[in-house]
Motif scaffolding. Sequence first.
Motif, mmCIF file in Angstrom:
data_model
loop_
_atom_site.group_PDB
_atom_site.id
_atom_site.type_symbol
_atom_site.label_atom_id
_atom_site.label_comp_id
_atom_site.label_asym_id
_atom_site.label_seq_id
_atom_site.Cartn_x
_atom_site.Cartn_y
_atom_site.Cartn_z
ATOM 1 N N ASP A 38 4.049 21.073 24.465
ATOM 2 C CA ASP A 38 4.405 21.663 23.001
ATOM 3 C C ASP A 38 6.007 21.496 22.706
ATOM 4 O O ASP A 38 6.543 21.025 23.668
ATOM 5 N N ILE A 39 6.201 21.745 21.470
ATOM 6 C CA ILE A 39 7.603 21.576 21.042
ATOM 7 C C ILE A 39 8.090 22.851 20.785
ATOM 8 O O ILE A 39 7.484 23.657 20.299
ATOM 9 N N ASN A 40 9.470 23.086 20.862
ATOM 10 C CA ASN A 40 10.215 24.462 20.518
ATOM 11 C C ASN A 40 11.303 24.132 19.990
ATOM 12 O O ASN A 40 12.118 23.084 20.193
ATOM 13 N N HIS A 41 12.093 25.338 19.239
ATOM 14 C CA HIS A 41 13.522 25.070 18.918
ATOM 15 C C HIS A 41 14.376 25.099 19.945
ATOM 16 O O HIS A 41 13.973 25.592 21.336
ATOM 17 N N THR A 89 14.527 31.601 32.057
ATOM 18 C CA THR A 89 13.340 30.549 32.184
ATOM 19 C C THR A 89 13.671 29.421 33.206
ATOM 20 O O THR A 89 12.664 29.254 33.978
ATOM 21 N N ALA A 90 14.704 28.738 33.121
ATOM 22 C CA ALA A 90 14.919 27.513 33.881
ATOM 23 C C ALA A 90 15.125 27.900 35.247
ATOM 24 O O ALA A 90 14.435 27.240 36.348
ATOM 25 N N PHE A 115 5.580 31.078 27.581
ATOM 26 C CA PHE A 115 6.216 30.098 26.907
ATOM 27 C C PHE A 115 7.221 30.182 25.995
ATOM 28 O O PHE A 115 7.418 31.407 25.609
ATOM 29 N N PRO A 116 8.220 29.525 25.845
ATOM 30 C CA PRO A 116 9.351 29.945 25.216
ATOM 31 C C PRO A 116 9.181 30.348 23.724
ATOM 32 O O PRO A 116 8.446 29.882 23.078
ATOM 33 N N ALA A 117 9.961 31.435 23.214
ATOM 34 C CA ALA A 117 9.482 32.051 21.753
ATOM 35 C C ALA A 117 10.384 31.178 21.028
ATOM 36 O O ALA A 117 11.165 30.561 21.361
ATOM 37 N N GLN A 118 9.935 31.124 19.871
ATOM 38 C CA GLN A 118 10.621 30.514 18.683
ATOM 39 C C GLN A 118 11.961 31.016 18.542
ATOM 40 O O GLN A 118 12.893 30.007 18.339
ATOM 41 N N ASP A 119 12.413 32.295 18.843
ATOM 42 C CA ASP A 119 13.611 32.648 18.615
ATOM 43 C C ASP A 119 14.596 32.779 19.954
ATOM 44 O O ASP A 119 15.395 33.657 20.418
ATOM 45 N N TRP A 120 14.179 31.874 20.963
ATOM 46 C CA TRP A 120 14.653 32.151 22.401
ATOM 47 C C TRP A 120 16.021 31.937 22.293
ATOM 48 O O TRP A 120 16.579 31.314 21.471
ATOM 49 N N THR A 121 16.934 32.550 23.527
ATOM 50 C CA THR A 121 18.287 32.718 23.308
ATOM 51 C C THR A 121 18.679 31.914 24.701
ATOM 52 O O THR A 121 17.998 31.381 25.345
#
Lengths: 307, 473
Positions: free
Chosen positions: B323-326, B204-205, B191-197
């Motif tokens: 879920d939701i992410n930054h 990921t895409a 899952f995408p981390a909060q601080d993903w770049t």
Amino acid sequence: MALRLAKRWRLGSSQKRQDLITAYLCLLPWMVGFLSFVFGPMLFSLGLSFFESDLLTRTFFVGLDNYRDLFREDLFWKSLRVTFIYAFTTVPLGSSIALLIALALNQKLLGLGVWRTIYYLPTVISGVAVSLLWLQIFNPRAGLINNFLAIFGVQGPSWLYSSTWALPSLIIMSVWGVGANMLLYLAGLQGIPTHLYEAATIDGANNWRKFWHVTLPMLTPTIFFNVTISLIGAFQFFTQAFIMTQGGPNNATLSMVLFLYRKAFLQIRFGYASAAAWVLFAIIIAFTLLFQYSSRRWVYYEGETAR
Amino acid sequence: MSYRLSRRDLLRLGAGAVGTAALAACAPTGGPSDSAGSQDTSQESAAEPTQIRLASFDWFANVPGIQWAEYHQMEAFPRYYEEHGDVEILWEPHGDGWSTKVLTNMAAGTAPDVMSTWPPIINTWAEKQQLLDLQPLVDLDIPDADDIFLKAGWDQCWDQITQIRMALVTNIDVTSVYYSKPAFEEAGVAFPAQDWTVEDCAQTAIELTQRDDNGQITRWGGQLRPSFVLGYFYYVEAWGGMVRDEDTLMTCLLGEEPALQAFEWIRENMWDLNCLAQTNQVNASGIPNTWTGVLPANIVAFAERSADQFFDLADAMEEGSWDINHIPTGPVDRVCMGAPDQWCVYKGVAERGNHDAVWNFVKWIGAGEWYQDNVARMSGRLPGLASSADKWPSILREIEGRLEPVQLEVILEQLKSGEARGPQLFRFQSVAEELLIPAMERIYVEGAAPVDILEDIAQQVTEAQKETLARMG
């Protein structure tokens, strides 16, 4: 005009005066409406076209600057080009198809009333609903057209998402509304006296010759009316472009009315937009008069020679 | 007995009707009390409540079963009348083409007293001097305004050009990344981390993009917010660039290197790799581009979307499966849209005589805790008042229990950390968009042009801004 009216008033009998009053009273509601909501705003718009104005904070006279700037703006010429292509494609296409359908529906077909209703039905549906429907039909992946083409192994274009195909898409869509023209052609066809066809049959004319030498000449007043009205409408096309493409992509469907709408209501330049509206009005009038003038050569009114 | 109506009678009747209509049309408005003129009636009119015309959107509420108009008329207004019995609030729905209609109303001097709106429409109204400056009133009645409102929304109520307080905040919309957990799990992607770049995002895409045996994409990894101004332009800031200069708001900087790098990153992932879905690819699915329905339909695995569709997602997806992410962090910054819906006041209230009543009401809806809590409770949207915004996640979970595992707090973090911020608007936004949108369409909708066409377009935008300013004198 006023003098003439006064003269008629003086010379006329009491009965005639009363008739005149009755006539003008009957005309009054329409005249009030026309002067207040059509002619008045038109005059206001003409005046406004010589001003730089947002109608809110500032209005100052700029003479012909709005017209000069308009003719210098690339986007105006692009919108003019789009409008001309649309008008001079949809009108012949729509009129021809409407005539063909009318000819077909003028035959003794089973369920004629049903067919006529079906062809007329799209005309009574609102432009917005039609636009939403065609958005789905033109959908590049899930749309009806591309799925149909895929049966034959043809990959359809992106339609509304391609600057090459967006305007042709709107042109194709315009055929949807030929029902109104079709109905007028049908009325025209049914008004052609049967003795003309009987005479042509006696003279040995085949179907094609009957169409060419009887039907078409007798239908020219209807064709003239239909084409004139369609041309005026086509020059003012807006709803489809506004809802389906917003003038895009890359302004490929930017009609003149959409152009002036943007200038008036997004950029709040009402003087400039008024100038654009009057240029469009002049174009429409010019083509209508030209068409009217040409009609002397090809429109045949039965009984005209007798007069 | 019969009476035959002669033509003369008809003419008399007609003339009488026309005369009556003309007199009625010329009579002053204000109802029967004005025409009677007696002392009693004038006393009655003095006791009449002060009217406030309020124009807003019927569709605004996202909470199932709630109608925004009905809520106001049945609950909010009666609540307000308990403390302000001398006021009557008239609800006027903003219909289709509302901004155009309001503009014409303004030209005619008949605009509603209080209006729902958002940037950049409100900025245009401010530039045209149609709004009441609320700052003096805020200074008097809400002296702690800078502290009690969420900064992202509050800042955007200030117009840099006219230097006025244009509005109070109704709610704030934020772009976040919404993702489908099963899509990630099936592909074996974390899952995408909060601080993903942005690099993580692209990788990921790529991993999440699925193709069929013919090589046709059946699911794209992700999709960016499908809006040039409210979506793509934020990536310019993530790369350290600016959309336009900070001082004049007129110099277009989209032709500068950081902007071009950001745009190229988007273009490459959208057109060369196609791991981010193109607008027309999503449109082709029949699901609106702005809708989170792309997740349950498995058209994309993650998508940037607005904070307004939680209840739809809770209905469409299994509890705990999304879920939701930054927003991913760019080379320089992490930034996304945080734009408010606003309540503004028409300048005409000064002459209409209901200025004070209008301000009291706007203060109540903008800064009153009961109303702002209900922005969350009745519309599901994130309130502009910070204390109400803090309650927003728990209010939403009270309404819809299936939102329990969803990290709604991420959206608050985005706002409070400065990640969510207003769009960089030009001084004459519609003039800039007239040039920028077609260029962006060529690059991203058609894939028919490289991003460096923006070098030339940016210059044209700057020129057009200057010309517009010069024309306005």
